[in-house]
Write a protein that holds these residues in place. Structure first.
Motif, mmCIF file in Angstrom:
data_model
loop_
_atom_site.group_PDB
_atom_site.id
_atom_site.type_symbol
_atom_site.label_atom_id
_atom_site.label_comp_id
_atom_site.label_asym_id
_atom_site.label_seq_id
_atom_site.Cartn_x
_atom_site.Cartn_y
_atom_site.Cartn_z
ATOM 1 N N TYR A 98 18.402 -26.816 -28.911
ATOM 2 C CA TYR A 98 18.763 -27.881 -27.995
ATOM 3 C C TYR A 98 19.981 -27.454 -27.193
ATOM 4 C CZ TYR A 98 22.063 -29.044 -31.766
ATOM 5 O OH TYR A 98 23.043 -28.996 -32.732
ATOM 6 N N PRO A 99 20.148 -27.959 -25.967
ATOM 7 C CA PRO A 99 21.213 -27.454 -25.086
ATOM 8 C C PRO A 99 22.602 -27.769 -25.615
ATOM 9 C CG PRO A 99 19.553 -28.684 -23.848
ATOM 10 C CD PRO A 99 19.284 -28.942 -25.293
ATOM 11 N N ALA A 100 23.526 -26.830 -25.410
ATOM 12 C CA ALA A 100 24.934 -27.047 -25.711
ATOM 13 C C ALA A 100 25.587 -27.757 -24.533
ATOM 14 C CB ALA A 100 25.623 -25.716 -25.991
ATOM 15 N N GLN A 101 26.780 -28.277 -24.744
ATOM 16 C CA GLN A 101 27.487 -28.997 -23.687
ATOM 17 C C GLN A 101 28.170 -28.060 -22.696
ATOM 18 O OE1 GLN A 101 30.186 -31.616 -25.737
ATOM 19 N NE2 GLN A 101 28.606 -33.159 -26.101
ATOM 20 N N GLU A 102 28.396 -26.812 -23.072
ATOM 21 C CA GLU A 102 29.103 -25.896 -22.198
ATOM 22 C C GLU A 102 28.274 -25.553 -20.963
ATOM 23 O OE1 GLU A 102 30.993 -26.127 -25.875
ATOM 24 O OE2 GLU A 102 28.946 -25.457 -25.546
ATOM 25 N N ARG A 103 28.935 -25.057 -19.929
ATOM 26 C CA ARG A 103 28.297 -24.861 -18.635
ATOM 27 C C ARG A 103 27.260 -23.750 -18.571
ATOM 28 N NH1 ARG A 103 33.019 -24.584 -14.307
ATOM 29 N NH2 ARG A 103 34.023 -23.453 -16.025
ATOM 30 N N ALA A 157 30.694 -14.674 -26.682
ATOM 31 C CA ALA A 157 32.010 -14.737 -26.049
ATOM 32 C C ALA A 157 32.032 -15.642 -24.829
ATOM 33 C CB ALA A 157 32.452 -13.322 -25.657
ATOM 34 N N GLU A 158 30.912 -15.743 -24.107
ATOM 35 C CA GLU A 158 30.918 -16.557 -22.895
ATOM 36 C C GLU A 158 31.098 -18.040 -23.200
ATOM 37 O OE1 GLU A 158 26.455 -16.287 -23.935
ATOM 38 O OE2 GLU A 158 28.284 -15.104 -24.169
ATOM 39 N N GLU A 162 34.396 -21.760 -22.516
ATOM 40 C CA GLU A 162 33.949 -23.078 -22.090
ATOM 41 C C GLU A 162 34.160 -24.154 -23.156
ATOM 42 O OE1 GLU A 162 32.954 -23.671 -19.105
ATOM 43 O OE2 GLU A 162 32.868 -21.599 -18.403
ATOM 44 N N GLU A 163 34.381 -23.746 -24.399
ATOM 45 C CA GLU A 163 34.551 -24.722 -25.468
ATOM 46 C C GLU A 163 35.761 -25.611 -25.205
ATOM 47 O OE1 GLU A 163 32.661 -22.600 -29.427
ATOM 48 O OE2 GLU A 163 34.783 -22.343 -28.999
ATOM 49 N N ARG A 164 35.587 -26.877 -25.451
ATOM 50 C CA ARG A 164 36.687 -27.818 -25.243
ATOM 51 C C ARG A 164 37.664 -27.720 -26.413
ATOM 52 N NH1 ARG A 164 38.436 -31.954 -22.387
ATOM 53 N NH2 ARG A 164 39.508 -33.683 -23.391
ATOM 54 N N VAL A 165 38.900 -27.354 -26.115
ATOM 55 C CA VAL A 165 39.968 -27.265 -27.109
ATOM 56 C C VAL A 165 41.155 -28.056 -26.574
ATOM 57 C CG1 VAL A 165 41.532 -25.745 -28.368
ATOM 58 C CG2 VAL A 165 39.191 -24.985 -27.869
ATOM 59 N N GLU A 166 41.620 -29.025 -27.336
ATOM 60 C CA GLU A 166 42.758 -29.830 -26.897
ATOM 61 C C GLU A 166 44.023 -28.982 -26.867
ATOM 62 O OE1 GLU A 166 42.546 -32.854 -25.828
ATOM 63 O OE2 GLU A 166 40.445 -33.196 -26.342
ATOM 64 N N GLY A 213 33.224 -23.633 -32.955
ATOM 65 C CA GLY A 213 32.134 -22.719 -33.255
ATOM 66 C C GLY A 213 32.219 -22.028 -34.590
ATOM 67 N N GLY A 214 33.433 -21.906 -35.159
ATOM 68 C CA GLY A 214 33.592 -21.269 -36.455
ATOM 69 C C GLY A 214 33.710 -19.756 -36.413
ATOM 70 N N ARG A 215 33.566 -19.166 -35.229
ATOM 71 C CA ARG A 215 33.639 -17.711 -35.113
ATOM 72 C C ARG A 215 34.543 -17.358 -33.932
ATOM 73 N NH1 ARG A 215 29.433 -14.982 -37.782
ATOM 74 N NH2 ARG A 215 29.504 -13.269 -36.303
ATOM 75 N N TYR A 216 35.087 -16.140 -33.967
ATOM 76 C CA TYR A 216 35.976 -15.697 -32.895
ATOM 77 C C TYR A 216 35.958 -14.173 -32.887
ATOM 78 C CZ TYR A 216 39.818 -16.528 -29.606
ATOM 79 O OH TYR A 216 40.591 -16.634 -28.469
#
Length: 296
Positions: A98-103, A157-158, A162-166, A213-216
């Motif tokens: 299912y689609p992610a929220q990122e662009r 990495a892409e 785009e991940e929302r981080v406060e 995401g739990g990974r970096y």
């Protein structure tokens, strides 16, 4: 309509099986679910008053079906798309995307029948198959998925950018130093803000156990430490008249310390390839995440 879902499945269940699985996943009765093949026509034969309408289309490659599901307001509290995907995967024994929220249009989540949920990169070939179905390839995933054996396992990495981080500390710094947003783009205020933003995004990920995401990636972590180097240089160059940067840096550094341990040189050598030759680097190079988010 109060909910719309877009799913892609590895397998191609029969329509009656799809209806039963959707009913269970959404908390509906099977009689309240209308399922139809978009490629077959027959719009006049559909039950358009059904609370759950599912239109599916054929796909090729790593995925077999594309589902478009709409839920009317008769269904009071439908599950989120993520919850529904997991339930479908378990009921059908298939992996559901299912689609992610990122662009990025390639950004998806994949839910496996065993409960595994991971990010996925979905690519579509330029040409369709002879039957007109799109050729879809799951190029990479962040966790091994048994039903997607051709997908590479890697950090996407892409998505990280785009991940929302406060970033409340950076937001406060920007408000204090450039309240009207008219500082020169290449000036010291904006250079400081951009570097502080990158450092805070890393610090907040560490603080939350590397959410969302739990990974970096390992190389991105090393680049973030270089960003901290630049912040130190900027703070020294600006001097005491620019106290907001120093205060912001102190606050974020404290969060970084709490989420990391003394490294004793193990990680430092891997980060730099130099080991003891870089022992004089900033203290942040001599600490390691308590929970490393990269592959060993």
């Amino acid at each position: 309509m109060i909910a719309l879902y877009n799913f892609l499945t590895v397998h191609r269940p029969e329509p009656h099986t799809m209806a039963s699985a959707l009913a269970g996943a959404l908390g509906a009765e099977p009689r309240d679910v209308d399922v139809a093949d978009d490629d077959a026509g027959g719009a006049d034969e559909r039950n358009w008053d059904a609370p759950v309408l599912c239109t599916y289309r054929s796909a090729a490659g790593d995925l077999a079906l594309s589902w478009d599901v709409s839920v009317s307001d008769v269904m009071r509290t439908p599950p989120t798309e993520a919850e529904a995907a997991l339930r479908l995967a378990a009921r059908l024994g298939t992996t559901v995307l299912y689609p992610a929220q990122e662009r990025p249009p390639s950004a998806y989540w994949a839910a496996g029948p065993d409960g595994t949920v991971t990010r996925a990169r979905l690519l579509e070939a330029d040409d369709e198959t002879d039957g007109g179905a799109p050729w879809l390839v799951v190029d990479a995933v962040e966790e091994t998925m048994a039903q997607l054996p051709g997908a590479r396992v890697e950090t996407l990495a892409e998505i990280l950018h785009e991940e929302r981080v406060e970033t409340p500390v950076t937001d406060a710094f920007a408000a204090a130093t450039d309240p009207h947003g008219d500082a020169p783009a290449t000036g010291p205020v904006n250079r400081s803000r951009e570097a502080l933003l990158l450092w805070e995004r890393l610090v907040r990920r560490i603080e939350t156990g590397w959410a969302p995401g739990g990974r970096y990636p390992f190389d991105q972590y090393a680049e973030d430490l270089r960003t901290r180097d630049r912040l130190g240089e900027l703070a020294r160059a600006q001097g005491p008249q620019h106290l907001p940067l120093g205060r912001a840096l102190e606050e974020l550094d404290e969060v970084f310390r709490r989420g990391t341990d003394d490294d004793a040189g193990v990680l430092l050598g891997r980060l730099t390839g130099s080991g003891t030759a870089v022992a004089d680097r900033g203290w942040w190079w001599h600490r390691r995440p308590a929970k490393p988010p990269w592959d060993s």
